[in-house]
Design a protein around this motif. Structure first.
Motif, PDB file in Angstrom:
ATOM      1  N   HIS A 260       0.805  -1.209   0.000  1.00 32.09           N
ATOM      2  CA  HIS A 260       0.000   0.000   0.000  1.00 32.09           C
ATOM      3  C   HIS A 260       0.849   1.275   0.000  1.00 32.09           C
ATOM      4  CE1 HIS A 260      -3.500   2.376  -0.248  1.00 32.09           C
ATOM      5  NE2 HIS A 260      -2.813   3.212   0.471  1.00 32.09           N
ATOM      6  N   HIS A 309      -6.938  -3.231   3.767  1.00 30.69           N
ATOM      7  CA  HIS A 309      -8.103  -3.013   2.887  1.00 30.69           C
ATOM      8  C   HIS A 309      -7.986  -3.846   1.611  1.00 30.69           C
ATOM      9  CE1 HIS A 309      -6.035   0.859   1.111  1.00 30.69           C
ATOM     10  NE2 HIS A 309      -5.548  -0.230   0.578  1.00 30.69           N
ATOM     11  N   HIS A 310      -6.810  -4.463   1.397  1.00 32.70           N
ATOM     12  CA  HIS A 310      -6.660  -5.399   0.281  1.00 32.70           C
ATOM     13  C   HIS A 310      -7.069  -6.805   0.696  1.00 32.70           C
ATOM     14  CE1 HIS A 310      -4.335  -2.490  -2.161  1.00 32.70           C
ATOM     15  NE2 HIS A 310      -3.939  -2.051  -0.987  1.00 32.70           N
TER      16      HIS A 310
HETATM   17 CU   CU1 Z   1      -4.006  -0.111  -0.617  1.00 34.51          CU
END
Ligand code: CU1
Length: 531
Positions: A260, A309-310
């Motif tokens: 990220h 969030h992945h």
């Molecule tokens: Cu991300």
């Protein structure tokens, strides 16, 4: 006499320069190395683009027409790896090499020989990766085929032998990035001209400084991930193997702790470029300079606490899901500050629409579309529908193609007169912009719809109901790919145009346009003589 005192001990700047191809091996000048990074990145853009063309050719119609599914997986994998590590990151390092010293009034990067070393790691890293594709085409076993995120156990238990080439290649890329980032930090901390305080630095310098810290923080995490893969594959460990007490989900945590912040590494320098281009063509200073600095820093800090969030569909606890959802949504606040500031900079400015400005405005609009779809993806329950669907592909291509890549086109067209001393062919450049703008939307906008309708990513085939949109997506893909040859034509003819004036844009050009820019003197063709 105002002659640059530090150069007086030797007279290299009076020497006739060796041709560029010879200088490439000996130079330590930031401009030469910047050009080398940019040329390498463009070659990788075309290489990764070729893989994308194979993908779009296969997906033009339902059924299998061009490649087998395993080779299709290899294409999606090397497309992603080459574009992320070979095209976007080295291109931004090229911009940093060229512009950071000039923007802070430094004679060069602080560690010029390390700079050359960082660059030369890259051709070897990508030769190794691309060799695995050539070997695959020659029937010697598949190239990496597990996607650019190389999730375990696809890349460990089930990774083909070429996975080891991939691991070595990623290590080399990582060393190159870390050394390059250290160089940027040391240059900005130590070589600012007198009076160039931190809060006077151009936004591009600020965004790159923060990017460099992100790189130093997360590239070692990536190196750790591939090293654990290596020991799982060959030395009997089981970090990611449940049978030995390990956990494949752990791989995803480690990967996205790198991954990220990595996406911000690929977009923060874009913010810096756009923050240089828009004021120049709106003839107004950047609106909200300090808020831009704080917004960039906030985005960078938040980027460390959103990685899962992945992973909403891996069975995170509810509290965890909510934490990552809210933290992700919070990033839209500083990002919104930036978009507001760019628009406010344009507000009531004397705007003109030269090609750099066209790309910068397209960036603001299209990057914002990518930002909004990111906000949609952050909603945990909705993500269960989007996960691994084409909606995600649409989202990150809006961010990385019409975002990162477009900002680099804006920067390249803006600074080419500074780099080459000549004006480029404006007609070709306008064709490049309009064809890219139209084709990039034909290519990526319908992906939102096929994704929402449930088409999964990374598959070589799809159901009949997705056929119509995929046909047009592929047309957009070929059109976008061909449009980039117009940029190649601009580059090949870049020195044929009329001589550029000192301030060719008649606007609010920054410091980098006025500092003297002597010819490269840091080369080792003649060893420096200290008298
Ligand atoms: Cu991300």
């Amino acid at each position: 006499m105002s002659h640059a005192a530090s150069h007086d001990t030797h007279d290299h700047h009076h020497h006739e320069l060796a041709p560029f191809w010879k200088r490439m091996f000996t130079t330590s000048n930031h401009k030469d190395i910047g050009s080398m990074y940019l040329m390498f990145a463009f070659a990788m853009l075309l290489t990764g683009g070729a893989a994308a063309m194979v993908i779009r050719a296969e997906l033009m119609y339902p059924g299998l027409q061009l490649v087998q599914p395993d080779f299709f997986n290899q294409m999606t994998t090397v497309h992603g790896l080459i574009m992320v590590f070979g095209a976007i990151m080295p291109a931004f390092t090229g911009f940093a090499n060229w512009m950071v010293p000039m923007m802070i009034g430094a004679p060069d990067m602080a560690l010029p020989r390390l700079n050359l070393f960082s660059f030369w790691l890259l051709p070897f890293a990508f030769a190794i990766l691309i060799a695995s594709v050539v070997m695959s085409i020659m029937g010697m076993g598949p190239a990496p085929n597990f996607g650019w995120t190389f999730y375990a156990p696809l890349s460990t238990t089930y990774g083909p032998p070429s996975t080891d080439l991939f691991i070595f290649s990623v290590h080399l890329m990582g060393i190159s990035s870390i050394l390059g980032a250290i160089n940027v930090v040391v240059t900005i901390f130590n070589l600012r001209a007198p009076g160039m305080t931190f809060m006077k630095m151009p936004l591009f310098v600020w965004t790159w400084l923060i990017t460099a810290f992100l790189l130093i923080a997360v590239m070692p995490v990536l190196a750790g991930a591939v090293t654990m893969m290596l020991t799982d594959r060959h030395f009997g460990t089981s970090f990611f193997d449940a049978a030995g007490g390990g956990d494949p989900v752990m791989f995803q945590h480690i990967f996205w702790f790198f991954g990220h912040p990595e996406v911000y590494i690929m977009i923060l320098p874009s913010f810096g470029i756009v923050s240089a281009v828009i004021p120049a063509f709106a003839r107004k200073p950047l609106f909200g300079y300090a808020s831009m600095v704080y917004a960039t820093a906030s985005i960078a800090l938040l980027s460390f606490v959103v990685w899962a969030h992945h992973m909403f569909t891996t069975g995170l606890p509810l509290a965890g899901s909510l934490f990552y959802m809210y933290m992700t949504m919070l990033i839209s606040v500083p990002t919104g500050v930036k978009v507001f500031n760019w628009v406010a900079t344009m507000w009531r400015g004397s705007m003109t629409f030269e090609v750099p400005m066209l790309f910068a405005i397209a960036f603001v609009v299209l990057f914002t579309i990518g930002g909004f779809s990111g906000l949609m993806l952050a909603i945990t329950p909705a993500d269960y529908q989007y996960q691994d669907a084409y909606f995600v592909v649409a989202h990150f291509h809006y961010v990385l193609v019409s975002g990162a890549l477009f900002s680099m086109f804006a920067g390249a067209y803006y600074w080419l007169p500074k780099w080459t001393g000549h004006m480029y062919n404006d007609t070709l450049a306008k064709w490049h912009f309009w064809n890219s703008l139209l084709s990039v939307n034909l290519l990526f906008f319908p992906m939102h719809f096929v994704g929402l309708a449930g088409m999964p990513r990374r598959y070589a085939d799809y159901s009949q109901q997705f056929a119509d949109l995929n046909f047009w997506i592929s047309i957009g893909g070929f059109w976008f790919g061909l449009s980039q040859l117009l940029f190649l034509a601009v580059l090949l003819t870049a020195k044929k145009g009329p001589k550029a004036e000192d301030k060719p844009w008649e606007g609010a050009e920054g410091l980098e346009w006025t500092v003297p820019s002597p010819a490269p003197y840091h080369t080792f063709e003649v060893p420096p003589v200290v008298k």
